[in-house]
Design a protein around this motif. Structure first.
Motif, PDB file in Angstrom:
ATOM      1  N   HIS A  87      25.261  18.345  -4.916  1.00  0.00           N
ATOM      2  CA  HIS A  87      25.914  19.810  -4.619  1.00  0.00           C
ATOM      3  C   HIS A  87      25.262  19.710  -3.162  1.00  0.00           C
ATOM      4  O   HIS A  87      25.167  19.415  -2.889  1.00  0.00           O
ATOM      5  CB  HIS A  87      25.044  21.154  -5.933  1.00  0.00           C
ATOM      6  N   ASP A 101      26.838  25.407  -5.271  1.00  0.00           N
ATOM      7  CA  ASP A 101      27.335  24.427  -6.711  1.00  0.00           C
ATOM      8  C   ASP A 101      28.572  24.852  -7.158  1.00  0.00           C
ATOM      9  O   ASP A 101      29.639  26.007  -6.602  1.00  0.00           O
ATOM     10  CB  ASP A 101      26.190  24.090  -7.906  1.00  0.00           C
ATOM     11  N   THR A 111      20.424  24.345 -10.166  1.00  0.00           N
ATOM     12  CA  THR A 111      22.006  24.255  -9.587  1.00  0.00           C
ATOM     13  C   THR A 111      23.041  23.899 -10.742  1.00  0.00           C
ATOM     14  O   THR A 111      22.172  23.082 -11.859  1.00  0.00           O
ATOM     15  CB  THR A 111      21.528  23.101  -8.711  1.00  0.00           C
ATOM     16  N   PRO A 113      25.092  20.947 -10.717  1.00  0.00           N
ATOM     17  CA  PRO A 113      25.889  20.186  -9.746  1.00  0.00           C
ATOM     18  C   PRO A 113      27.975  20.027 -10.421  1.00  0.00           C
ATOM     19  O   PRO A 113      28.231  19.776 -11.794  1.00  0.00           O
ATOM     20  CB  PRO A 113      25.580  19.240 -10.119  1.00  0.00           C
TER      21      PRO A 113
END
Length: 622
Positions: A87, A101, A111, A113
């Motif tokens: 990210h 993200d 997150t 990712p």
């Protein structure tokens, strides 16, 4: 795309190269936030899952780009195969900021990712992905005579009538043992090679052919022996040799996660004269199994007592299946097979798959290894472990169940853009060779017949009703129209199009064993058969359909259009899955366009081609 135009991993303005990266190569990233956000710094945050390392790479501020600013940097892919989860982190001079993200900007500490697959470059045989595969359930494809099951492992019986419905009812003990046979054989398959050649088939994928107590033969009894009802090793060698004379290859189904309880190795009922693991702890095969309480309690596949799971790490098992000079993997490749499809590959350890691939490359360097995996194989977790099927040392390709799932959803009323998104996820996550070596299909021995799925809006509740069910004429007509669309996409998409035997002939049936009926020789749906034969000829006749790049042109509601391109050669697949006519407009640089399916010609106007697709209509434009 997260936060419009800030970053899109599928856009070459944001990431190069597209998709997965070879170990050690450079990957360039560009982020383009709005200048009004006042970000002064940006960093790529990359976490390598297998090594457990984390890297933060600050990107350089390149300057303004209209209303945006551009940050750029080069990330070196790890030297070993990896899954990199990444990210971006943005911050301002005053220390405030956020992360970016897949979901957009966020500052909640979580997150979601993006994935970067890092793989080791290795050789992938080109013949499989370029060609047309045909899956055969050997007992049900073609018999030349009615066999005698006496003296064979398992209490087998044979249908005298080839057109019978497979036995689906439990026996008096309440078990479904799959002991009814129809008598299809290897010589029967050999006798139909010219028919398969006319269909455009280049690869035969055979469900298990080794001695077994059941008609499906996924409960192997003896890996060294062709099931006597199918024939002999000489019959197998003849099949492979005659197939190769016609430009066709044979791949086998390898069932190495479990054996049958009625096998020479386990021998639960003592049918074989030698001592199996269930008879003596001194058996040479005792170490192959995991007994909880010998001999009646043991680890088995999905708890099915007749399928005792093997201990793959047992040295004698590894030697027998893979490492030995005359191991099962090597032996049948030498006998004429050109590859293996691994049953339940997600239940075999990674190191086991690595060994199989290495043994195959030593024995038959041009052979192919395909794994049965039902999900995105690039990030599959099995038994709490992230798998590494496609990272360069295991399978060359996988069965593409995500393709089937997404295509069926589209044809049954879904949005074509969902199909595009599902396929782009695979194209982004898979190494290119693996994407082009996928085994794409509409159905297998583990799924209901595609014609039945496309023709009915409901599934009868009882098995008896499902066994008796046949599509009404109008349902069958609707299903056949949808099947023509599905098969056109199948044959023009990257990867090997695989036909489940009889789908091209109009076979019907719900779940196992109703989807495993006998091939209707002499009673095929001639229109469908002609359609599939035409698609096979086009696939084999146009290299661009085998190896060309994929470009999406239109994915909106019922309309699906994509191109396969290679230099100046370009073919366009256009599909309308709706019950109503739809207009489709495409950019077209050439002076004319021809539909390779019907022969019709179209004239573009000012570089645009305007088409009127009829209900459930399709074109393949050149």
């Amino acid at each position: 795309m997260s936060e419009p135009f800030v970053f899109d991993p599928r856009c070459d303005l944001c990431k190069e190269p597209f998709g997965a990266a070879v170990c050690g190569t450079a990957v360039t990233f560009h982020c383009r936030p709005l200048a009004s956000e006042h970000f002064s710094h940006c960093a790529l945050v990359a976490v390598c899952e297998f090594s457990g390392t984390r890297q933060e790479l600050e990107l350089s501020l390149e300057g303004p780009a209209g209303e945006r600013i551009c940050f750029s940097g080069v990330f070196s892919a790890p030297p070993q195969p990896e899954l990199v989860w990444y990210h971006f982190r943005f911050w301002r001079e005053d220390g405030t900021g956020c992360v970016l993200d897949k979901t957009g900007y966020r500052s909640d500490g979580e997150t979601d990712p993006w994935q970067l697959t890092v793989y080791r470059e290795s050789r992938t045989p080109g013949w499989f992905g370029a060609g047309v595969t045909y899956q055969i359930f050997p007992d049900r494809f073609c018999r030349l005579s009615v066999p005698n099951p006496d003296g064979l492992v398992g209490r087998r019986w044979v249908h005298q009538d080839w057109d019978d419905t497979p036995e689906w009812r439990p026996d008096p003990d309440g078990e479904i043992r799959n002991r009814d046979f129809f008598g299809g054989s290897l010589t029967g398959i050999t006798s139909k090679l010219d028919d398969l050649k006319a269909l455009g088939v280049t690869t035969l994928y055979l469900c298990p052919i080794f001695e077994s107590a059941s008609n499906h033969r996924y409960n192997t009894a003896d890996y060294t022996k062709i099931d006597p009802m199918l024939g002999t090793e000489d019959d197998f060698r003849a099949l492979c040799a005659q197939a190769k004379e016609r430009g066709m290859r044979v791949i086998l189904d390898g069932v190495f996660n479990h054996t049958g309880s009625q096998s020479v190795y386990f021998n639960a009922d003592g049918w074989y004269p030698t001592l199996g693991a269930a008879q003596s702890q001194d058996s040479p095969w005792y170490s192959w199994y995991r007994f909880l309480h010998w001999p009646d309690s043991y680890d088995s596949w999905w708890g099915i007592h007749t399928l005792p799971a093997v201990e793959e790490s047992a040295p004698s098992y590894v030697d027998f299946i893979i490492d030995g000079e005359n191991s099962i993997i090597r032996r049948w490749l030498r006998a004429g097979a050109s590859g293996w499809r691994l049953d339940v590959a997600d239940e075999l350890p990674d190191w086991f798959l690595v060994k199989i691939r290495a043994a195959m490359e030593e024995t038959a360097p041009d052979s192919v290894l395909i794994g049965e995996v039902w999900e995105d194989g690039s990030n599959k977790i099995s038994y709490s472990q992230r798998r590494q099927y496609l990272l360069g040392s295991e399978t060359h390709g996988l069965m593409n169940y995500p393709f089937r799932t997404a295509l069926l959803a589209y044809l049954r009323g879904g949005d074509a853009d969902d199909f595009r998104e599902a396929m782009e996820t695979l194209r982004e996550n898979y190494p290119p060779a693996a994407f082009y070596s996928a085994m794409n299909f509409l159905g297998t021995h583990d799924t209901p017949r595609i014609l039945t799925l496309l023709g009915t809006d409901h599934t009868p509740e009882s098995k008896a009703d499902r066994a008796d069910y046949r599509l009404l004429p109008w349902e069958r007509s609707r299903a056949a129209a949808k099947l023509r669309l599905a098969s056109l996409v199948l044959f023009t998409f990257p990867g090997s199009p695989m036909i489940y035997y009889g789908d091209e002939a109009g076979m019907e049936g719900f779940e196992d064993p109703l989807n495993r009926g006998t091939y209707p020789w002499g009673h095929e749906d001639r229109d469908l058969l002609a359609w599939f034969s035409r698609l096979g000829a086009l696939r084999n006749g146009y290299p661009v359909l085998q190896t060309g790049a994929l470009r999406w042109l239109c994915t909106a509601g019922p309309l699906l259009a994509f191109a396969r391109e290679d230099g100046q050669v370009r073919l366009v697949t256009a599909v309308n899955a709706s019950d109503s006519p739809c207009s489709l407009e495409l950019p077209w640089a050439a002076d004319s366009a021809q539909d390779l399916l019907s022969g019709s010609s179209f004239a573009p106007d000012a570089g645009r081609l305007v088409l009127e697709l009829p209900p459930r209509g399709c074109l393949l434009l050149s």
